[in-house]
Write an enzyme that holds these catalytic residues in place. Structure first.
Site, PDB file in Angstrom:
ATOM      1  CB  CYS A 114      -0.940  -0.007   1.196  1.00 39.80           C
ATOM      2  SG  CYS A 114      -2.018  -1.426   1.186  1.00 39.80           S
ATOM      3  CG  HIS A 255      -3.193   3.249   1.927  1.00 36.96           C
ATOM      4  ND1 HIS A 255      -3.740   2.874   0.720  1.00 36.96           N
ATOM      5  CD2 HIS A 255      -3.218   2.140   2.718  1.00 36.96           C
ATOM      6  CE1 HIS A 255      -4.080   1.595   0.786  1.00 36.96           C
ATOM      7  NE2 HIS A 255      -3.778   1.124   1.983  1.00 36.96           N
ATOM      8  CG  ASN A 285      -6.389  -1.260   1.102  1.00 36.68           C
ATOM      9  OD1 ASN A 285      -5.707  -0.810   0.183  1.00 36.68           O
ATOM     10  ND2 ASN A 285      -5.873  -1.749   2.213  1.00 36.68           N
TER      11      ASN A 285
HETATM   12  N1  ACO Z   1     -17.530  -9.494   9.603  1.00 38.41           N
HETATM   13  C1  ACO Z   1     -17.925  -9.766  10.863  1.00 38.41           C
HETATM   14  N2  ACO Z   1     -17.042 -10.084  11.831  1.00 38.41           N
HETATM   15  C2  ACO Z   1     -15.726 -10.091  11.532  1.00 38.41           C
HETATM   16  C3  ACO Z   1     -15.254  -9.794  10.219  1.00 38.41           C
HETATM   17  C4  ACO Z   1     -16.223  -9.506   9.245  1.00 38.41           C
HETATM   18  N3  ACO Z   1     -15.880  -9.197   7.968  1.00 38.41           N
HETATM   19  N4  ACO Z   1     -13.921  -9.875  10.223  1.00 38.41           N
HETATM   20  C5  ACO Z   1     -13.554 -10.214  11.474  1.00 38.41           C
HETATM   21  N5  ACO Z   1     -14.632 -10.342  12.255  1.00 38.41           N
HETATM   22  C6  ACO Z   1     -14.689 -10.678  13.683  1.00 38.41           C
HETATM   23  C7  ACO Z   1     -13.444 -11.397  14.171  1.00 38.41           C
HETATM   24  O1  ACO Z   1     -13.532 -12.784  13.912  1.00 38.41           O
HETATM   25  C8  ACO Z   1     -13.469 -11.069  15.641  1.00 38.41           C
HETATM   26  O2  ACO Z   1     -14.412 -11.917  16.277  1.00 38.41           O
HETATM   27  P1  ACO Z   1     -14.108 -12.478  17.782  1.00 38.41           P
HETATM   28  O3  ACO Z   1     -14.054 -11.248  18.651  1.00 38.41           O
HETATM   29  O4  ACO Z   1     -15.276 -13.364  18.028  1.00 38.41           O
HETATM   30  O5  ACO Z   1     -12.783 -13.183  17.679  1.00 38.41           O
HETATM   31  C9  ACO Z   1     -14.051  -9.642  15.687  1.00 38.41           C
HETATM   32  O6  ACO Z   1     -14.738  -9.470  14.425  1.00 38.41           O
HETATM   33  C10 ACO Z   1     -12.998  -8.573  15.834  1.00 38.41           C
HETATM   34  O7  ACO Z   1     -11.952  -8.809  14.901  1.00 38.41           O
HETATM   35  P2  ACO Z   1     -10.746  -7.817  14.737  1.00 38.41           P
HETATM   36  O8  ACO Z   1      -9.772  -8.378  13.753  1.00 38.41           O
HETATM   37  O9  ACO Z   1     -10.214  -7.450  16.088  1.00 38.41           O
HETATM   38  O10 ACO Z   1     -11.506  -6.532  14.102  1.00 38.41           O
HETATM   39  P3  ACO Z   1     -10.947  -5.102  13.856  1.00 38.41           P
HETATM   40  O11 ACO Z   1     -11.787  -4.109  14.547  1.00 38.41           O
HETATM   41  O12 ACO Z   1      -9.455  -5.009  14.072  1.00 38.41           O
HETATM   42  O13 ACO Z   1     -11.232  -4.889  12.286  1.00 38.41           O
HETATM   43  C11 ACO Z   1      -9.981  -4.892  10.214  1.00 38.41           C
HETATM   44  C12 ACO Z   1     -10.629  -5.737  11.325  1.00 38.41           C
HETATM   45  C13 ACO Z   1     -11.078  -4.116   9.535  1.00 38.41           C
HETATM   46  C14 ACO Z   1      -9.289  -5.816   9.257  1.00 38.41           C
HETATM   47  C15 ACO Z   1      -8.961  -3.886  10.851  1.00 38.41           C
HETATM   48  O14 ACO Z   1      -8.158  -4.572  11.768  1.00 38.41           O
HETATM   49  C16 ACO Z   1      -8.064  -3.195   9.846  1.00 38.41           C
HETATM   50  O15 ACO Z   1      -8.498  -2.387   9.033  1.00 38.41           O
HETATM   51  N6  ACO Z   1      -6.742  -3.464   9.926  1.00 38.41           N
HETATM   52  C17 ACO Z   1      -5.730  -2.722   9.132  1.00 38.41           C
HETATM   53  C18 ACO Z   1      -5.713  -3.095   7.702  1.00 38.41           C
HETATM   54  C19 ACO Z   1      -4.602  -2.338   7.012  1.00 38.41           C
HETATM   55  O16 ACO Z   1      -4.474  -1.144   7.157  1.00 38.41           O
HETATM   56  N7  ACO Z   1      -3.727  -3.042   6.295  1.00 38.41           N
HETATM   57  C20 ACO Z   1      -2.576  -2.366   5.705  1.00 38.41           C
HETATM   58  C21 ACO Z   1      -2.720  -2.087   4.288  1.00 38.41           C
HETATM   59  S1  ACO Z   1      -3.181  -3.505   3.307  1.00 38.41           S
HETATM   60  C22 ACO Z   1      -1.858  -3.884   2.242  1.00 38.41           C
HETATM   61  O17 ACO Z   1      -0.744  -3.495   2.422  1.00 38.41           O
HETATM   62  C23 ACO Z   1      -2.168  -4.760   1.061  1.00 38.41           C
END
Ligand code: ACO
Length: 335
Positions: A114, A255, A285
């Protein structure tokens, strides 16, 4: 001294959309969860036979026209992508060069996920300032749908396809010059975001046994925390190093990974709402394409004027991150 000026922008967005409701039919998720946790509502998905280079070519064509340049005036093409047309070779940059009739230019891809667009911006700036190149076409193009596992709800809700491109040209006017570009990485966090199979790091037969390993895998929550911390510090550093205050920035173009990351970084830097450019709701993204796609939206909405200062920042797999202070400097006849 030869400086590097950001002359023009272009983008291409595929016509098909994938909504949160569409995804809720594919995995256990909901529009409410995705909207609340990411701010994303839709993403655009390329046709099956539409390649990363096809999207990059369309974006680059627009950027060339807006820069008032012909193909034979481009002496370097650099493409940021983690979803190239071909594994290893030829590079997407050489395919795009051929599509545009660019001959004899230096052309290559870079892999910084990214942060890719910030990296290609740094490369263009360095080559121009050293006097080696005059007109560099930089592209961020991604067909992330090709490397997304649509059975993994932790990643498939995030990613979309698209491309953006810009022309960076030599100038002797310091006021037109890109002010600064920071790029950095920390490979000890490599396992937070990766496509584990398909390269020399995986056994030859792993492709057959574990094809899911060719898709992106992410420890989202850990990535989120490192992203907010690292981006806030990096943007503070680039502003301080150049004696610029956050209130003097015309457009903060981060980004577009997650609305909550953008909000946390924007708040920590005391950015006003109208300074922050947001496209994450409609594109999701798009990795290396996300910043140039956002700049293009701003430009096409008539909100990006000559001389205005853009602050770019990005964070991605590697881990990599970076930021840039870039005045918009279109050619005089296009202002
Ligand atoms: N729908 C419903 N529930 C979900 C989903 C979904 N799509 N995805 C995960 N959950 C659940 C998990 O299983 C977890 O359940 P549990 O509590 O029973 O274990 C709960 O939701 C919380 O999961 P988290 O992973 O803690 O959720 P979070 O609030 O962190 O959101 C997300 C996840 C959106 C992926 C976030 O962490 C994020 O945006 N991370 C950064 C991504 C990023 O910036 N990446 C860098 C660039 S990408 C690249 O370089 C290609």
């Amino acid at each position: 001294m030869q400086y590097a000026a950001f002359r023009s922008i272009g983008a291409y967005v595929p016509k098909n959309t994938l909504t949160n409701d569409d995804l809720a039919k594919m995995v256990d998720t909901s529009d409410e969860w995705i909207t609340k946790r990411t701010g994303i509502k839709t993403r655009h998905i390329a046709d099956k036979d539409e390649k990363t280079s096809d999207m990059g070519t369309k974006a680059a064509k627009i950027a060339l026209e807006r820069a008032g340049l012909k193909s034979d005036e481009i002496d370097m093409v650099v493409c940021a992508t983690i979803s190239p047309d071909y594994f290893c070779m030829p590079s997407t940059a050489t395919v795009i060069s051929a599509n545009l009739g660019i001959k004899n230019a230096t052309a290559f891809d870079i892999s910084a996920a990214c942060t890719g667009f910030i990296y290609v911006l740094a490369i263009a700036k360095a080559f121009i300032e050293s006097g080696m190149k005059k007109n560099v076409l930089i592209i961020g193009a991604e067909k992330l749908s090709a490397i997304t596992n649509y059975q993994d709800r932790g990643t498939c809700i995030l990613f979309g396809d698209g491309a953006g491109a810009a022309v960076i040209s030599a100038t002797d006017k310091k006021e037109e010059a890109i002010v600064d570009v920071h790029t950095a990485s920390d490979g000890t966090y490599a396992d937070l975001l990766m496509t584990p199979n398909g390269g020399s790091g995986s056994a030859h037969d792993a492709l057959d046994k574990e094809s899911a390993g060719c898709y992106m895998q992410m420890k989202g929550n850990e990535t989120f925390k490192v992203a907010v911390r690292t981006l806030t510090q990096d943007v503070r550093d680039i502003l301080e190093a150049n004696g610029i205050k956050s209130e003097d920035i015309d457009h903060f173009i981060p980004h577009q990974a997650n609305y909550r990351i953008i909000k946390a970084v924007g708040d920590a830097l005391k950015m006003r709402e109208e300074q922050v450019v947001l496209t994450v709701a409609k594109y999701g993204n798009t990795s290396g394409a996300s910043i140039p796609m956002a700049i293009n939206d701003l430009y096409e909405e008539g909100k990006l004027k000559a001389g205005e200062m853009m602050l770019l920042d990005a964070f991605g797999g590697g881990l990599t991150w970076g930021s840039a202070l870039v005045p918009f400097s279109p050619p005089k006849e296009k202002r």
